[in-house]
Write an enzyme that holds these catalytic residues in place. Structure first.
Site, PDB file in Angstrom:
ATOM      1  N   HIS A 151      15.906 -29.661  17.127  1.00 43.17           N
ATOM      2  CA  HIS A 151      15.536 -30.752  18.038  1.00 43.17           C
ATOM      3  C   HIS A 151      14.034 -31.030  18.005  1.00 43.17           C
ATOM      4  O   HIS A 151      13.491 -31.622  18.935  1.00 43.17           O
ATOM      5  CB  HIS A 151      15.960 -30.407  19.462  1.00 43.17           C
ATOM      6  CG  HIS A 151      17.379 -29.994  19.588  1.00 43.17           C
ATOM      7  ND1 HIS A 151      18.416 -30.828  19.246  1.00 43.17           N
ATOM      8  CD2 HIS A 151      17.961 -28.821  19.988  1.00 43.17           C
ATOM      9  CE1 HIS A 151      19.571 -30.194  19.439  1.00 43.17           C
ATOM     10  NE2 HIS A 151      19.310 -28.974  19.887  1.00 43.17           N
TER      11      HIS A 151
ATOM     12  N   HIS B  34      23.820 -32.312  19.476  1.00 46.54           N
ATOM     13  CA  HIS B  34      24.339 -31.458  18.404  1.00 46.54           C
ATOM     14  C   HIS B  34      25.490 -32.154  17.703  1.00 46.54           C
ATOM     15  O   HIS B  34      26.249 -31.530  16.983  1.00 46.54           O
ATOM     16  CB  HIS B  34      24.843 -30.129  18.974  1.00 46.54           C
ATOM     17  CG  HIS B  34      23.900 -29.488  19.922  1.00 46.54           C
ATOM     18  ND1 HIS B  34      23.934 -29.729  21.272  1.00 46.54           N
ATOM     19  CD2 HIS B  34      22.869 -28.649  19.708  1.00 46.54           C
ATOM     20  CE1 HIS B  34      22.956 -29.044  21.854  1.00 46.54           C
ATOM     21  NE2 HIS B  34      22.301 -28.388  20.935  1.00 46.54           N
TER      22      HIS B  34
END
Lengths: 333, 333
Positions: A57, A220
């Site tokens: 991320h 995700h």
């Protein structure tokens, strides 16, 4: 799928070393861990604000280490929670005696490991630990890895506000209070045009047809709300923003901070196209944009897509957002 | 290919409006043009530094508008030079009477249009115009759109250094002198893992096999030096950096600034993996990294890949690089 990596299993380790070698005066890595901390940690007489979670991320979370934001960031493997032991080491390394606030994104693994880590740190070093759980993603209630809503890009605003309050020298309960104020007033919704590809798997996490996008995607690649035919940027922006407004119900004239966040593989030019529509919606609704962020803040590897975040402000939040911060990924002067 | 856009022909127009709506106090758009300028332009008693070129390289150039860097940025359509008329308008809007430095990347269209624009501005408003042409790409001598080497990511360092010198109140010849010093001491080499996709065409500009990369790629997808089998990040970094060192031949102990630049579609985590190897090469060669930048500075739409830039420093360049800058894409405190 081609990636600028060496061994897939070494990505996180090498990325963290690459971050430290880019910022050797500002960051250091705790020995034998995937934890980065401010080089001057523990900062004396200051509450520490720490965070962490799975990698993939970036710049979240280590990109927000520095004065005015985070003291420590624990990186798990890609899309995998950091271990409780490493989180506990981070908490103890960052504590100056004034306590530590854990900022946790609402994923089961993260919540569990931060909780265990907090207990470990309290037992081992008598650290006072408080915790907030960020759940700004309005797409779905409960999800692949969550009970309740997921924590996504709004987390950066919690880092900013809690980090500012700590930097001012306030006590742990006050730092926690303003973190919770952000959580109560922030909402995010995202979309994917393409799947991300994890280094280990080397192929798309999910399939999307060439004319299809997914609204409400998780960071995700977790399922979102619905798959729809490809739409224009303006239509996508409307769909995302309407859902955010529905959740927050800001009153007319409300001051807000907006984020158009890139998922990692989307050119900046496209994010500005989205911001154009977002700001015109703000004007139509008579909301006042106090600040507009556009860029990659909370990504999902190479996913193409974006998310829209809105934070409804008051005077205290504006002051804390305007407080100086100096980190690799965000600078406020 | 899916993109967050509306009409492909409106991308540049809408992106520019989206930039201004993100930074309404800092930027403004000149009416009926694709030119953005600092909101306070012309800044009195200051040499103006302006640049421009085809769009698709964001945050280049408008992301570098602000105190300590650029006064004006002219955006062409995607991968297309801005017109001489628009560049001339920009020059005249930014001139405070102290003259204007054009920072031009070495592409035939840009060079020609900036030259014509300079002449127009001199004729119409008696503006004193100087120009530097950046040609830092060491991959190829002459190329699809160039005589000589191409101008790529090193251009940002010219913006930074010339902008700082102008901000200090120095005269046009001095601002030009330091811009040329950067150009004489900077070199870049890039690679593509995937092709970019332009909004108008909607499909890859060139074909690369699934196990193939192109070394020495241009920022418009122009041919590079060679196509090779996919390599590890460390091998790629070595190939790029060796070529840069060959060109610059820094002496042992030299202080340098390095950039690992993402091409637009590459996750930040991968750029840090490249930076790790780059910094270890610096140590092996006994070069001193004074500052290391990692991020998307000069992109090629959604291309996956990166470039490595090295600038050999002296005391004057270090001072100018450390001079404050406040722009959407780069902040120096």
């Amino acid at each position: 799928m081609k990636k600028l990596i060496n061994e897939p299993s070494a990505v996180v380790d090498e990325m963290l070393d690459g971050m430290v070698s880019a910022h050797p005066d500002e960051l250091r890595r705790l020995a034998d861990t995937n934890v980065l901390v401010r080089n001057d940690a523990p900062v004396s007489d200051k509450v520490a604000v720490v965070s962490g979670g799975g990698s993939g991320h970036e710049p979240t979370h280590a990109g927000y280490l520095g004065p005015g934001m985070l003291d420590g960031a624990a990186a798990g493997e890609v899309f995998t929670s950091p271990t409780a032991d490493e989180i506990s080491e981070m908490i103890q390394a960052c504590d100056s005696g004034k306590g530590v606030l854990n900022v946790v994104k609402n994923y089961e693994g993260d919540v569990m490991n931060f909780e265990t880590a907090g207990e470990l740190a309290e037992m081992e070093s008598d650290v006072e630990v408080a915790e907030v759980v960020v759940n700004d993603d309005v797409a779905v209630e409960d999800s692949l890895y969550t009970s309740g809503r997921r924590g996504v890009c709004g987390t950066i605003l919690v880092h900013k506000v809690a980090g500012a309050m700590a930097d001012r020298g306030e006590e742990l309960d006050e730092v926690k209070r303003v973190a919770e104020k952000v959580i109560d007033n922030v909402a995010t919704m995202g979309t994917a045009l393409t799947s991300c590809v994890t280094p280990e798997k080397g192929e798309p996490t999910f399939d999307l047809a060439e004319d299809e996008i997914e609204l409400g995607i998780g960071i995700h690649g977790e399922p979102g709300v619905e798959r729809v035919e490809m739409m224009s940027a303006d239509e996508i922006t409307e769909r995302l923003t309407e859902k955010v407004f529905d959740d927050l119900s800001p009153s007319s004239g409300a001051e807000v901070l907006t984020i158009v966040n890139g998922m990692g593989g989307t050119p900046l030019s496209e994010l500005y196209v989205v911001n154009r529509k977002l700001q015109s919606m703000m004007e139509e609704r008579d909301f006042m944009t106090w600040d507009a962020w556009v860029g990659d803040y909370m990504t999902s590897l190479d996913m193409q897509g974006c998310s829209v975040t809105v934070l409804v402000l008051d005077d205290e939040l504006k002051e804390l957002l305007a407080h100086p911060a100096a980190t690799p990924a965000l600078t406020v002067q």
